[in-house]
Design an enzyme around this catalytic site. Structure first.
Site, PDB file in Angstrom:
ATOM      1  N   GLU A  60       0.807  -1.224   0.000  1.00  0.00           N
ATOM      2  CA  GLU A  60       0.000   0.000   0.000  1.00  0.00           C
ATOM      3  C   GLU A  60       0.836   1.267   0.000  1.00  0.00           C
ATOM      4  O   GLU A  60       0.493   2.245  -0.671  1.00  0.00           O
ATOM      5  CB  GLU A  60      -0.960   0.001   1.199  1.00  0.00           C
ATOM      6  CG  GLU A  60      -2.107  -0.988   1.093  1.00  0.00           C
ATOM      7  CD  GLU A  60      -1.727  -2.421   1.458  1.00  0.00           C
ATOM      8  OE1 GLU A  60      -0.579  -2.645   1.883  1.00  0.00           O
ATOM      9  OE2 GLU A  60      -2.577  -3.321   1.305  1.00  0.00           O
ATOM     10  N   HIS A 129     -10.164  -6.135  10.366  1.00  0.00           N
ATOM     11  CA  HIS A 129     -10.812  -5.912   9.070  1.00  0.00           C
ATOM     12  C   HIS A 129     -12.172  -5.237   9.202  1.00  0.00           C
ATOM     13  O   HIS A 129     -12.958  -5.239   8.267  1.00  0.00           O
ATOM     14  CB  HIS A 129     -10.988  -7.238   8.318  1.00  0.00           C
ATOM     15  CG  HIS A 129      -9.727  -7.755   7.720  1.00  0.00           C
ATOM     16  ND1 HIS A 129      -8.617  -8.051   8.479  1.00  0.00           N
ATOM     17  CD2 HIS A 129      -9.368  -8.022   6.441  1.00  0.00           C
ATOM     18  CE1 HIS A 129      -7.646  -8.485   7.696  1.00  0.00           C
ATOM     19  NE2 HIS A 129      -8.080  -8.471   6.451  1.00  0.00           N
TER      20      HIS A 129
END
Lengths: 349, 387
Positions: A60, A129
């Site tokens: 990322e 998550h």
């Protein structure tokens, strides 16, 4: 007018913007061959090819930074980070670079990029998550942070985000992807939204409920329930978390005299805290009761359905808070949550 | 030449235990013997190195006089690297740097600027003037006083910024190269960084992406031996940093950073390969810094002997001696150049001194490129809502 899902609105808008502007391209995790973890980019690789729909390594910081560099040279990258949880790996690039480049070089380079990323609990995905960490980004001047709640808003705000010359965090909630709504026009004719404006999505006189993203929809449901009981709730959808449209919030609370803020993240230091402070600064003299906040339980979100459901804000928890506030103002009588006649309001001053 | 520039095979053979010879690690030659530089070019390089030297000495002085605030990291000792690298770039090529960047801002696109770094009229301040004004935090600075020493930016020179977070600029450079490639341009992006950067995730992620996507970017590691006070040997498991290119099948080379021609020629190889083949390149220049990490660092972590050795390795003195021995630059010529350059730096300091501070009314001008309603434009004493 066509009824579409939130997912379809996003996908069609991306496509329309790519057709409109050659400089718009997509990059991110699994957006090409896999067609997106949540299928927002379905069919786009086939249509536009790998130059404009670029799969990235699972890195990322690297690919978000690359998008920033590309944007500095005039491209308009739209990045997909698979979930907002993973955006934390790119925090340095987003906060120290995307947000600062325009300022620290005296306006000589801008970063016209969009980071699309979904978040939210309720899918039994466990602690790492299921977070909504929009607060981290909403804290930073230089970033724009949008959180649309309906397909029409998603389309108009994504257009605005792509055409904007600043870095925009575009937050999607997993729970919204399959929700439906009408677009006001064919997707290519949807007017871009004005970034930085909240919307009064339902006018009312007894109480203001303020939410964004999923909780703006929950607020509308709650207002519907209350309407059946004779209570008129006004709903404000923040839509833009930075810049924050404080005036719309304050104007609404000055009309209704009380407020509940609903957010899908943790309470302490959260966006609801900022809204409550805003109301205190702008509408204290109009308040008939303290501002209440509804937020996630302050725990890492558990996997077990029973615990996860209990931890998340819901229509029921919001309704409880709204009723408590209405009782405190005397708008409903203690002990009866429904249709007792509303006493005359006496303004504080 | 392939054996010397491609570190990868040698390293991987060694890792498997084969008896491969160590690759050369010193001043490896690029494609061909360096083309002889003419006297004018050599004197030009020397003058740029001298300008950087005198500019940095002046900056150090201005810092102790409290005219420069914050941090101030100098290029003292790295002049040959700076000038050599910049000489390999076309004016249209892009440059990203880290926070040790004054020299790059002076030298990038030097040849493209009319009259070198000197200003031709009072309305056109010279590069040195605009960089010094930035260090002083003035509105005439290259970043209008918003950046300071660590964040110089010059759109005209295609210097796309100095960055203060170690490694932060590396993904940006890969992205700029992606934009060049997307648009089908033939520019190259150069990304300067220090040796400490090679331990950071962003470095590895960027080299990987650049190799995967065939991006025309030259990553340049300025190995001055120290990340602040921590030696390369104690922070890098592979202290021959150029070898890290091997993991990404990226050609790499280590060069003596105190030799301006060696740096220029190595950089030309890297830049032209990136341009012609649209491939990344990793260049390591071994360039000891003469002083501490920043102006205020007395470098106590270095021994007296080390400091003496550094003085002896001063690239500026070395070049002056070489030019004198070659009959290109006499001691008189050198003094004349020094006087010229010193006058230029004096003018830069005077310009900075006389330049206005940014107006407070411009405080909110650079938060957003596309202004928005509802943006909070509030000084600490202002209320959020009108009274």
């Amino acid at each position: 007018m066509a009824t579409v899902t939130y997912r379809q609105a996003l996908r069609d808008t991306l496509r329309a913007e790519m057709l409109r502007d050659e400089n718009v391209f997509l990059l991110g995790e699994e957006i090409g061959l896999f067609e997106g973890s949540y299928k927002i980019t379905e069919g786009l690789l086939k249509e536009f090819g790998p130059r404009r729909v670029r799969d990235t390594p699972i890195a990322e910081e690297g690919f978000v930074g690359a998008a920033i560099g590309a944007a500095m040279l005039g491209l308009r990258p739209v990045v997909e980070i698979m979930t907002i949880n993973f955006s934390l790996l790119a925090l340095d690039q987003i906060v120290n670079h995307a947000a600062k480049i325009y300022g620290m070089f005296g306006g000589q380079a801008s970063v016209p990029m969009v980071i699309r990323t979904p978040g939210g609990g309720g899918q039994q995905l466990g602690a790492t998550h299921s977070q909504n960490v929009e607060l981290f980004y909403s804290f930073i001047p230089g970033l724009k942070v949008l959180a649309p709640s309906t397909p029409a808003e998603a389309s108009a705000m994504l257009k605005a985000a792509i055409r904007d010359d600043d870095p925009v965090l575009f937050l999607e909630n997993l729970a919204l992807y399959n929700t439906r709504g009408e677009l006001p026009a064919a997707v290519e004719d949807v007017e871009p939204a004005e970034i930085g404006r909240a919307a009064v999505t339902r006018p009312g006189t007894d109480i203001t409920i303020i939410g964004y993203s999923r909780m703006a929809r929950v607020a509308s449901e709650v207002a519907e329930t209350l309407a059946a009981e004779g209570v008129s709730a006004e709903v404000v959808d923040l839509r833009s978390l930075r810049p924050l449209d404080r005036q719309t919030v304050v104007d609404s609370v000055r009309r209704t005299g009380c407020a509940v803020v609903a957010e899908d993240d943790w309470l302490t230091y959260g966006i609801g805290a900022e809204i409550a402070a805003t109301i205190q600064e702008g509408a204290f003299d109009w308040l008939d009761a303290p501002v209440r906040r509804v937020a996630m339980a302050e725990v890492p979100l558990p996997y077990a359905k029973s615990l996860e459901t209990a931890a998340l804000p819901s229509a029921e928890s919001l309704l409880t808070a709204v009723r408590a506030t209405l009782r405190a103002t005397g708008r409903i009588t203690p002990g009866t949550d429904a249709t007792s006649p509303r006493p005359a309001l006496e303004p504080v001053r | 030449m392939a054996d010397t520039v491609q570190a990868a095979p040698a390293r991987s053979r060694r890792a498997r235990g084969a008896q491969a010879p160590e690759p050369k690690t010193d001043a490896a030659a690029p494609d061909a013997a360096p083309p002889a530089a003419d006297a004018g070019t050599l004197v030009g390089y020397y003058r740029q190195m001298l300008l950087i030297r005198r500019f940095e000495e002046r900056a150090a002085r201005a810092y102790t006089e409290a005219k420069i605030g914050g941090y101030c990291h100098l290029n003292l000792g790295e002049e040959a690297t700076v000038v050599g690298l910049m000489a390999a770039l076309r004016p249209t090529d892009y440059l990203f740097t880290n926070y040790r960047e004054h020299g790059y801002a002076l030298a990038k696109g030097f040849n493209a600027v009319a009259g070198g770094s000197g200003g031709s009229s009072p309305h056109q301040p010279s590069r040195a003037e605009r960089v010094m004004a930035e260090l002083y935090g003035r509105s005439t600075g290259v970043s209008k006083g918003w950046g300071g020493s660590m964040h110089l930016f010059d759109a005209e020179a295609r210097l796309l910024g100095g960055y203060g977070i170690v490694g932060g600029q590396v993904p940006l450079a890969a992205g700029a190269a992606l934009a060049v490639s997307y648009k089908g341009g033939d520019e190259v992006v150069m990304c300067q960084m220090g040796d400490g950067t090679t331990a950071i995730g962003a470095f590895h992620e960027s080299l990987n992406i650049a190799a995967l996507w065939n991006l025309p970017v030259v990553f340049v590691v300025i190995n001055n031996g120290l990340g602040m006070g921590t030696t390369v040997e104690s922070s890098a498991a592979e202290p021959e940093l150029y070898r890290r290119g091997a993991a990404y099948r990226t050609e790499s080379l280590r060069v003596d950073g105190t030799d301006v021609l060696a740096v220029r020629d190595a950089a030309r190889t890297a830049v032209e390969r990136a341009r012609a083949e649209s491939k990344p390149y990793l260049l390591e220049t071994v360039s000891p810094r003469l002083k501490g990490h920043s102006v205020v660092d007395p470098a106590r972590y270095r021994s007296k002997e080390e400091k003496e050795a550094l003085k002896a390795a001063d690239p500026l003195a070395r070049m002056a001696l070489e030019l004198e021995e070659a009959g290109i630059l006499s001691a008189d010529d050198r003094d004349r150049l020094d006087a010229e350059v010193t006058a230029e730096v004096d003018a830069a300091a005077a310009f900075a001194d006389e330049s206005p501070a940014p107006e407070v009314s411009t405080l909110f001008d650079y938060t957003y490129a596309t202004p928005v309603p509802g943006e909070l434009r509030r000084l600490p004493a202002d209320p959020v809502f009108g009274s």
